[in-house]
Scaffold this active site. Structure first.
Site, PDB file in Angstrom:
ATOM      1  CE  LYS A 152      40.315  39.916  51.418  1.00  0.00           C
ATOM      2  NZ  LYS A 152      39.129  39.061  51.400  1.00  0.00           N
ATOM      3  N   GLY A 205      40.591  43.883  42.040  1.00  0.00           N
ATOM      4  CA  GLY A 205      39.237  44.118  42.526  1.00  0.00           C
ATOM      5  C   GLY A 205      38.669  45.366  41.877  1.00  0.00           C
ATOM      6  CB  SER A 206      35.692  47.333  42.660  1.00  0.00           C
ATOM      7  OG  SER A 206      35.955  47.591  44.026  1.00  0.00           O
ATOM      8  CB  THR A 207      37.918  51.435  39.995  1.00  0.00           C
ATOM      9  OG1 THR A 207      38.356  50.743  38.807  1.00  0.00           O
ATOM     10  CG2 THR A 207      38.538  52.817  40.023  1.00  0.00           C
ATOM     11  CB  VAL A 209      37.898  47.989  46.953  1.00  0.00           C
ATOM     12  CG1 VAL A 209      38.804  47.405  48.029  1.00  0.00           C
ATOM     13  CG2 VAL A 209      36.439  47.812  47.375  1.00  0.00           C
ATOM     14  N   GLY A 210      40.109  49.613  45.178  1.00  0.00           N
ATOM     15  CA  GLY A 210      41.509  49.849  44.809  1.00  0.00           C
ATOM     16  C   GLY A 210      41.979  51.241  45.204  1.00  0.00           C
ATOM     17  CD  GLU A 227      46.491  44.076  36.805  1.00  0.00           C
ATOM     18  OE1 GLU A 227      45.656  44.478  35.968  1.00  0.00           O
ATOM     19  OE2 GLU A 227      47.701  44.029  36.582  1.00  0.00           O
ATOM     20  CB  CYS A 261      38.328  42.878  34.970  1.00  0.00           C
ATOM     21  SG  CYS A 261      39.515  41.591  34.566  1.00  0.00           S
ATOM     22  CD  GLU A 352      33.991  46.412  36.356  1.00  0.00           C
ATOM     23  OE1 GLU A 352      34.115  46.805  37.532  1.00  0.00           O
ATOM     24  OE2 GLU A 352      34.834  45.708  35.774  1.00  0.00           O
TER      25      GLU A 352
HETATM   26  P1  NAD Z   1      36.132  44.182  45.423  1.00  0.00           P
HETATM   27  O1  NAD Z   1      36.927  45.397  45.133  1.00  0.00           O
HETATM   28  O2  NAD Z   1      34.837  44.307  46.108  1.00  0.00           O
HETATM   29  O3  NAD Z   1      37.001  43.162  46.313  1.00  0.00           O
HETATM   30  C1  NAD Z   1      38.275  42.725  45.895  1.00  0.00           C
HETATM   31  C2  NAD Z   1      39.023  42.207  47.107  1.00  0.00           C
HETATM   32  O4  NAD Z   1      39.313  43.303  47.964  1.00  0.00           O
HETATM   33  C3  NAD Z   1      38.235  41.194  47.943  1.00  0.00           C
HETATM   34  O5  NAD Z   1      39.106  40.164  48.369  1.00  0.00           O
HETATM   35  C4  NAD Z   1      37.766  42.031  49.109  1.00  0.00           C
HETATM   36  O6  NAD Z   1      37.565  41.271  50.271  1.00  0.00           O
HETATM   37  C5  NAD Z   1      38.960  42.962  49.294  1.00  0.00           C
HETATM   38  N1  NAD Z   1      38.675  44.195  50.038  1.00  0.00           N
HETATM   39  C6  NAD Z   1      37.463  44.789  50.251  1.00  0.00           C
HETATM   40  N2  NAD Z   1      37.646  45.882  51.017  1.00  0.00           N
HETATM   41  C7  NAD Z   1      38.961  45.999  51.266  1.00  0.00           C
HETATM   42  C8  NAD Z   1      39.758  46.929  51.987  1.00  0.00           C
HETATM   43  N3  NAD Z   1      39.222  47.964  52.608  1.00  0.00           N
HETATM   44  N4  NAD Z   1      41.093  46.736  52.017  1.00  0.00           N
HETATM   45  C9  NAD Z   1      41.662  45.696  51.375  1.00  0.00           C
HETATM   46  N5  NAD Z   1      40.965  44.768  50.693  1.00  0.00           N
HETATM   47  C10 NAD Z   1      39.634  44.922  50.643  1.00  0.00           C
HETATM   48  O7  NAD Z   1      36.031  43.429  44.026  1.00  0.00           O
HETATM   49  P2  NAD Z   1      35.165  42.138  43.679  1.00  0.00           P
HETATM   50  O8  NAD Z   1      33.741  42.577  43.723  1.00  0.00           O
HETATM   51  O9  NAD Z   1      35.619  40.979  44.492  1.00  0.00           O
HETATM   52  O10 NAD Z   1      35.634  41.870  42.186  1.00  0.00           O
HETATM   53  C11 NAD Z   1      35.069  42.498  41.102  1.00  0.00           C
HETATM   54  C12 NAD Z   1      35.922  43.653  40.651  1.00  0.00           C
HETATM   55  O11 NAD Z   1      37.243  43.186  40.369  1.00  0.00           O
HETATM   56  C13 NAD Z   1      35.434  44.263  39.357  1.00  0.00           C
HETATM   57  O12 NAD Z   1      35.513  45.653  39.433  1.00  0.00           O
HETATM   58  C14 NAD Z   1      36.422  43.726  38.329  1.00  0.00           C
HETATM   59  O13 NAD Z   1      36.535  44.497  37.169  1.00  0.00           O
HETATM   60  C15 NAD Z   1      37.664  43.671  39.104  1.00  0.00           C
HETATM   61  N6  NAD Z   1      38.594  42.752  38.485  1.00  0.00           N
HETATM   62  C16 NAD Z   1      39.720  43.244  37.872  1.00  0.00           C
HETATM   63  C17 NAD Z   1      40.606  42.386  37.245  1.00  0.00           C
HETATM   64  C18 NAD Z   1      41.852  42.902  36.581  1.00  0.00           C
HETATM   65  O14 NAD Z   1      42.757  42.116  36.357  1.00  0.00           O
HETATM   66  N7  NAD Z   1      41.929  44.176  36.236  1.00  0.00           N
HETATM   67  C19 NAD Z   1      40.360  41.016  37.252  1.00  0.00           C
HETATM   68  C20 NAD Z   1      39.215  40.546  37.887  1.00  0.00           C
HETATM   69  C21 NAD Z   1      38.359  41.429  38.514  1.00  0.00           C
END
Ligand code: NAD
Length: 448
Positions: A152, A205-207, A209-210, A227, A261, A352
């Site tokens: 996704k 993704g973000s901490t 949402v993670g 991540e 990130c 961040e």
């Molecule tokens: P985000 O957390 O908003 O979204 C990440 C993904 O999660 C998207 O595909 C989104 O659609 C999905 N998502 C949203 N809600 C969800 C849910 N309830 N259940 C499951 N999936 C859901 O992050 P973003 O804004 O797309 O990316 C930026 C963030 O990603 C920053 O915090 C960045 O630091 C982090 N990031 C981390 C790494 C790493 O390797 N550590 C690499 C790149 C980006």
């Protein structure tokens, strides 16, 4: 339908069908049906297919770079380099397929052996900042281990993942092994995380949402790799090659318009050289070429969205800027390169920002540098600049972070493990370590 927008022009470049729960379930079902045949493919053949995919990515480098540049706003030269890494990642995992094997362990009364079994269907959820790259970091090891996948991509940037799935088919990877669902995270992502037939979620993704992913995965005791975000320190000691450190530092924050990130967005500088280093840093930042991503010379493009631009601006509102760059006029979600003098307690240094904003923070000595660098909930990457080798290693061991570089600001290579400490997540991507996250160890005892 939903529109995909070019952030440099604010104009739509594609209309996509929006997937929902029904499509997600269909993709998981398809992946589940395809799993037995895919896991049975001989490792050498799986390797051949991944190698063919790597070759196709290379052959389509320009096309993929153009997609990524127009969808994310990445400067085209950088986008080409990123696609090069995607091909290298698939080459690495093609080579790794038949090298991730078990062991035999002598035990009383017999022989014990371990197998690395694929997990089944894995859900891969990616962010919008490096859509193609991060897809490959997850797809490579997942496929190498014999899993089938539902990927996704982020809703803002789904195009390169869709094209990659077409190339996977063209490479000969059977239908149903790589599935892509483009839709909202809170619907498609959430469904993948809760789906009983999905064995693991590889999430970037973000901490924030993670954290929700981890909670939702608990319902089915799903494996998760997270991540997440970062707030990395770039630590510059007085004995460093200051010119080199200063000319590299802007790119460690402003690459990908700071939406990285690994961004070294806290620049820690030893007090005795603070003023000199700041002068060099301002000079180097002035040279960053901001503008049209399609221009070969451009080094920094726009942010991904108006919302992201507003968020970035809110961090800078109450700070003292040491430098603010220029941005093109007219359409596009532009934000200038910004250097802010700060303390580690300021919001701009704690959260961040995910934009082209660096906080410059002075420190007194080595102990103070380590204390400040570690004073963050995150722990993803970081850099240490010094000509003293013993100090470099001493500080590297003391920093609570997963990926460090000394006298360099690079973080990512196909063959080396990548991932965070603390609230930057857990599990490792890239290198041989990533294979552990996409397989289960089975232990078999034979009585002799
Ligand atoms: P985000 O957390 O908003 O979204 C990440 C993904 O999660 C998207 O595909 C989104 O659609 C999905 N998502 C949203 N809600 C969800 C849910 N309830 N259940 C499951 N999936 C859901 O992050 P973003 O804004 O797309 O990316 C930026 C963030 O990603 C920053 O915090 C960045 O630091 C982090 N990031 C981390 C790494 C790493 O390797 N550590 C690499 C790149 C980006």
């Amino acid at each position: 339908m939903f529109a995909v927008v070019n952030p440099a022009t604010e104009l739509p470049i594609a209309q996509l069908d929006e997937a929902g729960v029904e499509e997600t379930d269909a993709a998981v079902e398809r992946a589940r049906e395809s799993f037995p045949a895919w896991r049975a493919v001989a490792p050498s053949d799986r390797a051949r297919l991944l190698r063919r995919l790597a070759t196709l990515v290379d052959e389509h480098r320009e096309e993929l770079a153009q997609i990524e540049s127009r969808n994310v706003g990445k400067p085209i030269a950088g986008a080409r380099a990123e696609v090069g890494m995607v091909a290298d990642v698939f080459h690495f995992y093609a080579g790794a397929v038949d090298k991730h094997h078990g062991e035999t362990i002598p035990v009383v009364g017999g022989v014990d052996m371990t197998f690395h079994e694929p997990l089944g269907v894995v859900g891969l959820i990616g962010p919008w900042n490096f859509p193609l790259n991060i897809s490959s970091w997850k797809l490579g090891p997942a496929l190498a281990c014999g899993n089938t996948v539902v990927l996704k991509p982020a809703e803002l940037t789904p195009l390169s993942a869709l094209r990659l799935a077409e190339l996977a088919l063209e490479a000969g990877i059977p239908e149903g092994v790589v599935n892509v669902v483009a839709g909202p995270g809170r619907i498609v992502g959430q469904r993948l995380v809760e789906h009983p037939d999905v064995a693991k979620i590889g999430f970037t993704g973000s901490t924030e949402v993670g954290r929700g992913v981890m909670q939702a995965a608990a319902g089915t005791i799903k494996r998760v790799t997270l991540e997440l975000g970062g707030k990395s320190a770039n630590v510059v000691f007085a004995d460093a090659d200051l010119e080199r450190a200063a000319s590299s530092a802007p790119y460690a924050v402003f690459d990908n318009a700071g939406q990285d990130c690994c961004a070294r967005s806290r620049i820690l500088v030893e007090k005795s050289v603070y003023d000199r280093f700041l002068d060099l840093l301002v000079e180097a930042t002035r040279r960053v070429r901001v503008g049209d991503p399609a221009d070969e010379q451009t080094e920094m493009g726009p942010l991904i969205s108006a919302e992201q631009r507003d968020k970035v601006a809110s961090y800078v509102a109450d700070t003292v800027s040491a430098f603010r760059g220029e941005v093109p006029e007219g359409a596009g979600y532009w934000y200038p390169c910004t250097l802010v003098e700060a303390t580690n307690d300021d919001r701009v240094a704690r959260e961040e920002v995910f934009g082209p904003v660096a906080a410059i923070i002075p420190f007194a000595d080595e102990e103070d540098a380590i204390r400040i660098a570690n004073d963050t909930p995150y722990g993803l990457s970081g850099s240490i600049w010094t000509e003293n080798g013993a100090r470099a290693l001493r500080v590297a061991r003391a920093l609570e972070t997963g990926v460090l570089s000394i006298n360099s600001n690079t973080s990512v290579r196909p063959s080396t493990p990548f991932g965070g400490f603390k609230q930057s997540g857990f599990g490792r991507e890239l290198g041989m370590r990533a294979l552990d996250g996409y397989s289960e160890v089975k232990n078999v005892f034979v009585a002799t």
